[in-house]
Design a protein around this motif. Structure first.
Motif, PDB file in Angstrom:
ATOM      1  N   ASP A  39      38.257  39.492  -4.463  1.00 13.73           N
ATOM      2  CA  ASP A  39      36.895  39.941  -4.770  1.00 13.73           C
ATOM      3  C   ASP A  39      35.919  38.771  -4.855  1.00 13.73           C
ATOM      4  O   ASP A  39      34.717  38.962  -4.715  1.00 13.73           O
ATOM      5  CB  ASP A  39      36.862  40.704  -6.100  1.00 13.73           C
ATOM      6  N   GLY A 117      20.456  35.425  -7.612  1.00  7.61           N
ATOM      7  CA  GLY A 117      21.874  35.729  -7.539  1.00  7.61           C
ATOM      8  C   GLY A 117      22.682  34.936  -8.539  1.00  7.61           C
ATOM      9  O   GLY A 117      22.144  34.280  -9.431  1.00  7.61           O
ATOM     10  N   ALA A 141      29.720  33.102  -3.805  1.00  8.21           N
ATOM     11  CA  ALA A 141      28.670  34.072  -4.124  1.00  8.21           C
ATOM     12  C   ALA A 141      28.861  35.287  -3.236  1.00  8.21           C
ATOM     13  O   ALA A 141      29.061  35.146  -2.019  1.00  8.21           O
ATOM     14  CB  ALA A 141      27.283  33.475  -3.914  1.00  8.21           C
ATOM     15  N   ASN A 142      28.843  36.458  -3.827  1.00 11.18           N
ATOM     16  CA  ASN A 142      28.946  37.714  -3.085  1.00 11.18           C
ATOM     17  C   ASN A 142      30.155  37.756  -2.155  1.00 11.18           C
ATOM     18  O   ASN A 142      30.061  38.220  -1.015  1.00 11.18           O
ATOM     19  CB  ASN A 142      27.659  37.973  -2.297  1.00 11.18           C
TER      20      ASN A 142
END
Length: 184
Positions: A39, A117, A141-142
């Motif tokens: 993830d 973010g 990130a993301n």
């Protein structure tokens, strides 16, 4: 209600008391390793120390992406937190015989990052030598690997300014953050 009757005041800080921070004081914004590293991004499962950091508008450049100099600062946050959690924070006083200095830093920029973010700073320990420590890090990130990094920090004797042996207690504490082998 007077000011003195207001809500209780927070506990004294290090600046107020002159006492060193404890490891518990430093866990405020440290998060546990992700339960599913997939993830977070590729290669994330090898790291054991995670710090979330908010991307600030002032960290962007004229092109609208995070300036590359900010990456070095974020990586420093991870290394500093690592050393703090291993008890090095108490060694920064002028009486400490051994201190750590950064001798090398390599950053590989992998992807562009924009405001707003959250970036996840991943930090580990790859190798502990006689006087040096190799610290791999990554920024995510993301679900994307934004940058990877390796740095070498060297223990030096404060009096002689020459390399010194990594103290045994620090060596032992750093082993908790040893990186895992990347999945094949």
């Amino acid at each position: 209600m007077t000011v003195s009757e207001a809500a209780p005041q927070p506990a004294a800080t290090t600046a107020d008391t002159g006492t060193p921070y404890t490891a518990a004081d430093l866990l405020i914004d440290t998060v546990p390793p992700p339960t599913d590293p997939a993830d977070i991004g590729p290669g994330a499962g090898r790291f054991r120390l995670w710090i979330p950091e908010r991307i600030r508008f002032g960290e962007t450049d004229m092109l609208g992406h995070v300036n590359n100099a900010v990456y070095a600062r974020w990586l420093e946050l991870g290394r500093t937190r690592l050393f703090d959690l291993c008890g090095l924070a108490t060694r920064y006083d002028q009486e400490a015989p051994t201190v750590m200095v950064q001798a090398e830093l390599r950053i590989g920029y992998k992807a562009e990052l924009r405001y707003p973010g959250l970036v996840m700073i991943a930090t580990g320990v790859q190798r502990i030598g006689r006087s040096s420590i190799t610290i791999p890090q990554a920024l995510y990130a993301n679900g994307v690997l934004i940058a990877d990094s390796d740095s070498v920090c060297v223990a030096i004797d404060r009096a002689t300014r020459r390399p010194a042996q990594v103290p045994d207690d620090l060596r032992h504490a750093l082993n908790r953050f040893a990186t895992r082998e990347p999945a094949a």
